[in-house]
Design an enzyme around this catalytic site. Structure first.
Site, PDB file in Angstrom:
ATOM      1  N   GLY A 113       0.806  -1.207   0.000  1.00  0.00           N
ATOM      2  CA  GLY A 113       0.000   0.000   0.000  1.00  0.00           C
ATOM      3  C   GLY A 113       0.839   1.256   0.000  1.00  0.00           C
ATOM      4  O   GLY A 113       0.502   2.248  -0.665  1.00  0.00           O
ATOM      5  N   GLU A 335      -4.129  -2.331  12.027  1.00  0.00           N
ATOM      6  CA  GLU A 335      -3.195  -3.385  11.658  1.00  0.00           C
ATOM      7  C   GLU A 335      -2.976  -4.401  12.779  1.00  0.00           C
ATOM      8  O   GLU A 335      -2.497  -5.504  12.540  1.00  0.00           O
ATOM      9  CB  GLU A 335      -1.853  -2.777  11.258  1.00  0.00           C
ATOM     10  CG  GLU A 335      -1.125  -2.074  12.384  1.00  0.00           C
ATOM     11  CD  GLU A 335       0.007  -1.185  11.880  1.00  0.00           C
ATOM     12  OE1 GLU A 335       1.127  -1.357  12.372  1.00  0.00           O
ATOM     13  OE2 GLU A 335      -0.236  -0.354  11.000  1.00  0.00           O
TER      14      GLU A 335
END
Length: 450
Positions: A113, A335
């Protein structure tokens, strides 16, 4: 299927813990810091040094992408580190020699990302076409908000209407910059991407987030802190500025000599191992002050039954023999969700993890994947609108699929500590941020200091 592909997807028998764990685990550098530092160094007025960078798939993709744009990156390895057994990158330094971005170029983003989002603004400063493409999963990860914002700032981008990869940025040598609105509710990286290159825009940038709740705010704070350390003037909500608005003044960036912090989120499985086994794990070099989201592990794992001590040795988590359920808003630390879900599946009571609907758009749909894989082992996990509800049940062995997602792989290893017969598909996917994970895991179980 090729032999190489067969090896990649081989099943890794997750080792069970025979008793309490007592170990010191040195985790490699932060991916988030390393990749931000590489971008800032590439845009700086003079050379920079990165000490102890993370050397993993995502950071090597970033380094190779910058090289393809004409940036010089020299890697050195100290002679002592070659025989010390330090995790990947611990004895390494990278010298970044900035240059005006060059085109034409082709960038392989893999499924990173940070690469697919941080580099298009930089590519707009090149003169010519820069092609972005990556793994099949990268084609479905959201980029439309970033593409729209760059166009509003004066960039020309050809994505054939996809709002994602593959795409080509047609750089004009500079970018106007100025005011722009961005819906970053699906990824805070859209904001970080624009802020990192904004000092090189003619007018800097005034960026307003217009969407729903903004996830992963610590990562934006990290970006702002690193910009300021490079001499950039940034007005942000945290510094008394307008809510949801960031302003970056154009100007030169300073080269730096930066020691990269350990990746605190990558410490999660090792700290969880201490909690689950009622043992003790120390992570050296844990910073007293940091913008890394992983620092929230101290509070989260304490709430789940552990005890944390931060001193000159680092962070030590000691398990108490109990694992408690938790009700937690993880919107700023999404995360950490896979690892927390793994611990919650082994807890005494129910857990509710909230604020993480954006995880459906990460390396994989993490909420669906966690639900499917934990339930396949006998668990009771249900998806909610913005998270997971986990009711502990006795678990049994089985194959845990990882969907090319490194955090699912480490979550499976955590469950395997307490459940015999867990086989993890594609443990090699941990190479995205922690290439030495299997060896580090075995060393921890053996009680070796690493």
């Amino acid at each position: 299927m090729t032999d190489q592909h067969s090896e990649t997807l081989a099943l890794w028998p997750a080792p069970s813990a025979a008793g309490t764990i007592d170990a010191t685990v040195t985790v490699p550098g932060s991916k988030s810091v390393t990749n931000r530092a590489l971008v800032l160094a590439a845009l700086a007025a003079d050379s920079s040094w990165l000490r102890r960078p993370l050397r993993s798939r995502d950071t090597l993709l970033m380094a190779d992408a910058l090289r393809s744009l004409g940036i010089g990156i020299e890697e050195t390895l100290s002679s002592s580190s070659a025989v010390s057994g330090l995790p990947s990158g611990r004895g390494e330094s990278w010298r970044v020699i900035p240059a005006a971005p060059q085109a034409p170029a082709a960038v392989d983003v893999g499924n990173a990302g940070t690469v697919m989002r941080f580099l298009p603004p930089l590519a707009a400063l090149a003169e010519g076409p820069v092609r972005f493409d990556g793994d099949p999963r990268s084609h479905v990860r959201p980029l439309h908000s970033l593409i729209d914002a760059l166009r509003a700032l004066g960039a020309r981008i050809d994505d054939e209407g996809r709002g994602g990869l593959p795409m080509t940025v047609h750089g004009a040598g500079s970018l106007d910059g100025g005011y722009v609105e961005v819906d970053a509710s699906s990824s805070s990286q859209f904001i970080s991407a624009l802020l990192l290159s904004a000092p090189r825009f003619n007018q800097g940038v005034e960026l307003r987030h217009t969407g729903r709740t903004l996830p992963s705010l610590p990562h934006i704070r990290m970006t702002v802190d690193m910009l300021r350390a490079a001499g950039v003037q940034v007005d942000s909500p945290d510094s008394g500025g307008e809510p949801d608005v960031w302003r970056v003044t154009p100007g030169a960036l300073l080269g730096r000599d930066l020691v990269v912090e350990p990746d605190l989120s990558n410490a999660q499985p090792f700290l969880a191992a201490a909690l689950i086994t009622g043992g003790r794990v120390t992570i050296p070099d844990w910073p007293v002050r940091t913008t890394q989201p992983g620092d929230a592990l101290r509070d989260l794992l304490t709430a789940m039954g552990g005890s944390c001590t931060l001193d000159e040795r680092g962070l030590t988590l000691t398990g108490t023999g109990r694992v408690l359920g938790i009700d937690a808003d993880l919107s700023e630390v999404g995360e950490l969700t896979p690892g927390i879900a793994a611990v919650a599946a082994l807890a005494e009571g129910e857990s509710v993890l909230r604020g993480v609907s954006h995880l459906r758009l990460h390396e994989t749909d993490r909420l669906a994947a966690l639900t499917k894989e934990i339930n396949s082992l006998g668990g009771d996990v249900t998806e909610t609108e913005d998270g997971l509800r986990i009711r502990p049940r006795p678990l049994h062995g089985g194959v845990f699929h990882t969907y090319e997602d490194h955090r699912l792989a480490t979550a499976a290893a955590v469950i395997g500590l307490a459940v015999e017969g867990i086989e993890v598909e594609d443990i090699a996917t941990t190479g995205k941020t922690m290439p030495d994970f299997p060896d580090m895991w075995r060393a921890m179980l053996a009680g070796d200091a690493a």
